[in-house]
Design an enzyme around this catalytic site. Structure first.
Site, PDB file in Angstrom:
ATOM      1  N   CYS A 133       0.813  -1.218   0.000  1.00  0.00           N
ATOM      2  CA  CYS A 133       0.000   0.000   0.000  1.00  0.00           C
ATOM      3  C   CYS A 133       0.852   1.276   0.000  1.00  0.00           C
ATOM      4  O   CYS A 133       0.570   2.230  -0.734  1.00  0.00           O
ATOM      5  CB  CYS A 133      -0.964   0.004   1.178  1.00  0.00           C
ATOM      6  SG  CYS A 133      -0.223  -0.487   2.749  1.00  0.00           S
ATOM      7  N   HIS A 247      -2.555   6.288   4.759  1.00  0.00           N
ATOM      8  CA  HIS A 247      -1.123   6.401   4.994  1.00  0.00           C
ATOM      9  C   HIS A 247      -0.631   7.765   4.508  1.00  0.00           C
ATOM     10  O   HIS A 247      -1.122   8.295   3.505  1.00  0.00           O
ATOM     11  CB  HIS A 247      -0.355   5.323   4.230  1.00  0.00           C
ATOM     12  CG  HIS A 247      -0.580   3.929   4.723  1.00  0.00           C
ATOM     13  ND1 HIS A 247      -1.200   3.641   5.921  1.00  0.00           N
ATOM     14  CD2 HIS A 247      -0.236   2.728   4.172  1.00  0.00           C
ATOM     15  CE1 HIS A 247      -1.237   2.330   6.083  1.00  0.00           C
ATOM     16  NE2 HIS A 247      -0.665   1.755   5.035  1.00  0.00           N
TER      17      HIS A 247
END
Length: 345
Positions: A133, A247
């Site tokens: 990711c 994130h």
């Protein structure tokens, strides 16, 4: 394109449920859908006005039961390592979200906005890997810069959400925060090295004898493979932060020559799927809690280093469940269909 048989392994997890919702809204025609989890628990999920029972993967006894056109895997590396090749051996194109196959030379590692050219033929392994990711948002932000300028090195620190380890990570963060507020000095920690509640942890994955954590190695190795740049100089420190989803990355890029901020702004503003926060484009900067547009990579705080005109800082934020996993997997499937790879044998 004919309607496809599709299987989703890990259907009840954070990424699996997000993928099913994206697939439901997509234009992909689905003839048969099968949903799998480690154990069924008699759970049911809805998809396009139909209700489907989630099957237990361990209950598969006949190899013919793994026959499907596309199999999405989001159940962890151990499950993928065992079951991915089984599905592929029966003709499925496996799109895997784990770390099990990413660095295998016979498995393409694909971010469609960056290296779609690496998936023009069906891989002999029958498997396509979804990158990590944190890698996906990084390479999408870097792509126009690497395509335009000579890059000397990339340095970054990541600030990664609890959902990076799935639903159990979110639950542990919430439970730990509640326990802390009620007076517990050491809330339980199972998903993370220590409790994440009101804390930051500079370790994601096992640390090697060289002091490098697994997540940091993934960023280096995967970025090199995706860009086709085996000597790309990239180093990172990966940090887990008490955020549920999304994130963030503080990225420093050093170029071979001086860089003009105006040109960087233009490149990022015109990059498909990237939202630039800059003067006269979009005010402020992206933050995980208030991030809008989960299908975009958000870039702000873009600035040339006043001490080094060859250096550039930028702040990159993305939804790790969407951009960093489920959406990228769906885009890989759409790329496969567009390139007519489903009919290759």
């Amino acid at each position: 394109m004919r309607a496809l048989d599709i299987s989703v392994v890990g259907a009840t997890g954070v990424v699996g449920t997000a993928l099913i919702k994206l697939l439901e809204k997509s234009e992909i025609a689905v003839d048969r859908l099968r949903l799998f989890a480690s154990s069924s628990g008699a759970r049911q999920l809805k998809f396009r006005d139909q209700t489907y029972l989630v099957e237990a993967l361990r209950d598969i006894r006949n190899i013919d039961d793994t026959k499907t056109d596309i199999a999405f895997f989001s159940a962890g590396g151990d499950v993928s390592a065992v079951w991915g090749p089984r599905f592929a051996s029966q003709g499925a194109l496996v799109i895997d979200n784990s770390n099990a196959f990413r660095m295998r030379p016979d498995v393409p590692l694909i971010v469609p906005q960056v290296n779609a050219c690496s998936l023009t033929v069906r891989p002999p392994s029958g498997i396509v890997a979804n990158p990590n990711c944190s890698t996906i948002q990084l390479v999408r932000a870097l792509r126009p810069l690497i395509a335009t300028f000579g890059v000397n090195q990339v340095l970054l620190t990541t600030y990664q959400a609890a959902s990076g380890v799935g639903r159990r990570g979110i639950n542990e963060l919430e439970d730990g925060a509640e326990a802390w507020l009620k007076g517990s000095t050491r809330p339980a920690a199972e998903s993370f090295p220590v409790s994440l509640a009101f804390n930051v942890i500079p370790q994601i994955g096992e640390i090697s004898s060289e002091g490098v954590a697994l997540e940091e190695r993934k960023l280096v190795q995967e970025s090199r493979k995706i860009f086709g740049m085996p000597r790309l100089q990239l180093t990172a420190t990966c940090v887990r932060v008490p955020v549920k989803t999304c994130h963030s990355e503080a990225v420093y890029v050093e170029f071979d020559d001086h860089v003009r901020l105006e040109q960087v702004h233009e490149l990022l503003a015109n990059e498909p799927g990237v939202r630039l926060y800059a003067d006269e484009i979009r005010d402020g900067y992206p933050t995980p809690r208030f991030l809008g547009g989960p299908a975009y990579v958000h870039v702000g705080r873009v600035r040339v280093n006043p001490e080094n005109p060859r250096g550039l800082w930028m702040w990159v934020v993305a939804d790790n469940v969407q951009v960093g996993a489920a959406l990228n997997a769906l885009l890989i499937a759409q790329l496969v269909i567009a390139n007519n790879l489903m009919d290759e044998t």
